[in-house]
Design an enzyme around this catalytic site. Structure first.
Site, PDB file in Angstrom:
ATOM      1  CD  GLU A 120       0.143  -5.154   5.801  1.00 44.68           C
ATOM      2  OE1 GLU A 120       0.547  -5.886   5.057  1.00 44.68           O
ATOM      3  OE2 GLU A 120       0.441  -4.101   5.858  1.00 44.68           O
TER       4      GLU A 120
ATOM      5  CB  CYS B  26      -0.934  -0.229   1.070  1.00 45.72           C
ATOM      6  SG  CYS B  26      -2.389   1.077   0.594  1.00 45.72           S
TER       7      CYS B  26
ATOM      8  CG  HIS C 261      -3.161  -3.735   4.122  1.00 43.66           C
ATOM      9  ND1 HIS C 261      -2.047  -2.629   4.780  1.00 43.66           N
ATOM     10  CD2 HIS C 261      -3.726  -2.424   3.270  1.00 43.66           C
ATOM     11  CE1 HIS C 261      -1.578  -1.175   4.619  1.00 43.66           C
ATOM     12  NE2 HIS C 261      -3.484  -0.924   3.826  1.00 43.66           N
TER      13      HIS C 261
HETATM   14  N1  GLN Z   1      -3.648   6.210   0.990  1.00 36.52           N
HETATM   15  C1  GLN Z   1      -2.553   6.489   1.426  1.00 36.52           C
HETATM   16  C2  GLN Z   1      -1.566   7.261   1.276  1.00 36.52           C
HETATM   17  O1  GLN Z   1      -1.319   7.382  -0.032  1.00 36.52           O
HETATM   18  C3  GLN Z   1      -1.827   5.059   1.963  1.00 36.52           C
HETATM   19  C4  GLN Z   1      -2.961   4.243   2.261  1.00 36.52           C
HETATM   20  C5  GLN Z   1      -2.552   2.911   3.147  1.00 36.52           C
HETATM   21  O2  GLN Z   1      -1.592   2.349   2.884  1.00 36.52           O
HETATM   22  N2  GLN Z   1      -3.357   1.932   3.692  1.00 36.52           N
HETATM   23  O3  GLN Z   1       0.008   7.198   1.180  1.00 36.52           O
END
Ligand code: GLN
Length: 188
Positions: free
Chosen positions: A174, A82, A172
């Site tokens: 994790e 992410c 994710h």
């Molecule tokens: N929306 C976040 C970003 O742009 C990422 C979200 C996440 O890591 N769960 O940094």
């Protein structure tokens, strides 16, 4: 020698990755990484979920970003989930935010829209099969170079990629009970 895996612990859900690594392999030494000195002690690295603009600024300030790029060029396996994938990207759509340029991809932040901040669904990942994808204000990959392998799509959207031993996932692992992606990352 016991394998040491670092998790960037500036902000975000790094504790979940440390727990997942220990769950995937009780022999692994999972360590929090905030400084170039701590980075120097690990063999592999995970960049967790969090807020990419904040963590990017702090990584830059601590010299951690530069140190990660140097280790990556020596072949260290790195996995970004992410926010981690956003920080590993070459370009972030519409924003000039700090990034490491470790994956030849363009990402779009918060790509699933404001109404759908988070959701879970089955994702089919090349080389694994199915896993539960937990998406939290998740990014997607909108462009990628020819060296980048697409590992998973969700609908039309690219949500997991690999370039050599660098991995990016929009979701994710994790935050699930499924340790297979961590086990796989440890095998790289
Ligand atoms: N929306 C976040 C970003 O742009 C990422 C979200 C996440 O890591 N769960 O940094």
């Amino acid at each position: 020698m016991q394998r040491k895996v670092g998790v960037v612990a500036v902000q975000g859900d790094y504790a979940m990755h440390i727990a997942a690594l220990r769950g995937a392999d009780s022999g692994v030494d999972a360590l929090e990484v905030r400084t170039p000195e701590e980075l120097a002690t690990v063999d592999q690295l995970i960049i967790p979920g969090g807020e990419s603009s904040t963590v990017g600024l702090l990584m830059q300030r601590f010299g951690l970003g530069e140190a990660i790029v140097a280790r990556a060029s020596e072949g260290m396996p790195i996995w970004g989930t992410c926010m981690g994938m956003i920080l590993m990207a070459r370009e972030v759509e519409g924003r000039d935010q700090y990034r490491l340029g470790l994956l030849d991809i363009t990402v779009r932040r918060n790509a699933f829209g404001a109404q759908v901040h988070s959701f879970e669904d089955t994702v089919s990942v090349a080389g694994f099969g199915e896993t539960l994808g937990v998406f939290i204000r998740a990014p997607i990959v909108t462009q990628h170079g020819s060296a980048v392998e697409v590992l998973a799509t969700y609908g039309e959207q690219i949500v997991a990629v690999r370039e050599g031993n660098r991995i990016g996932t929009s979701f994710h692992p994790e935050l699930t009970d499924d340790p297979r992606m961590h086990t796989w990352f440890l095998s790289l």
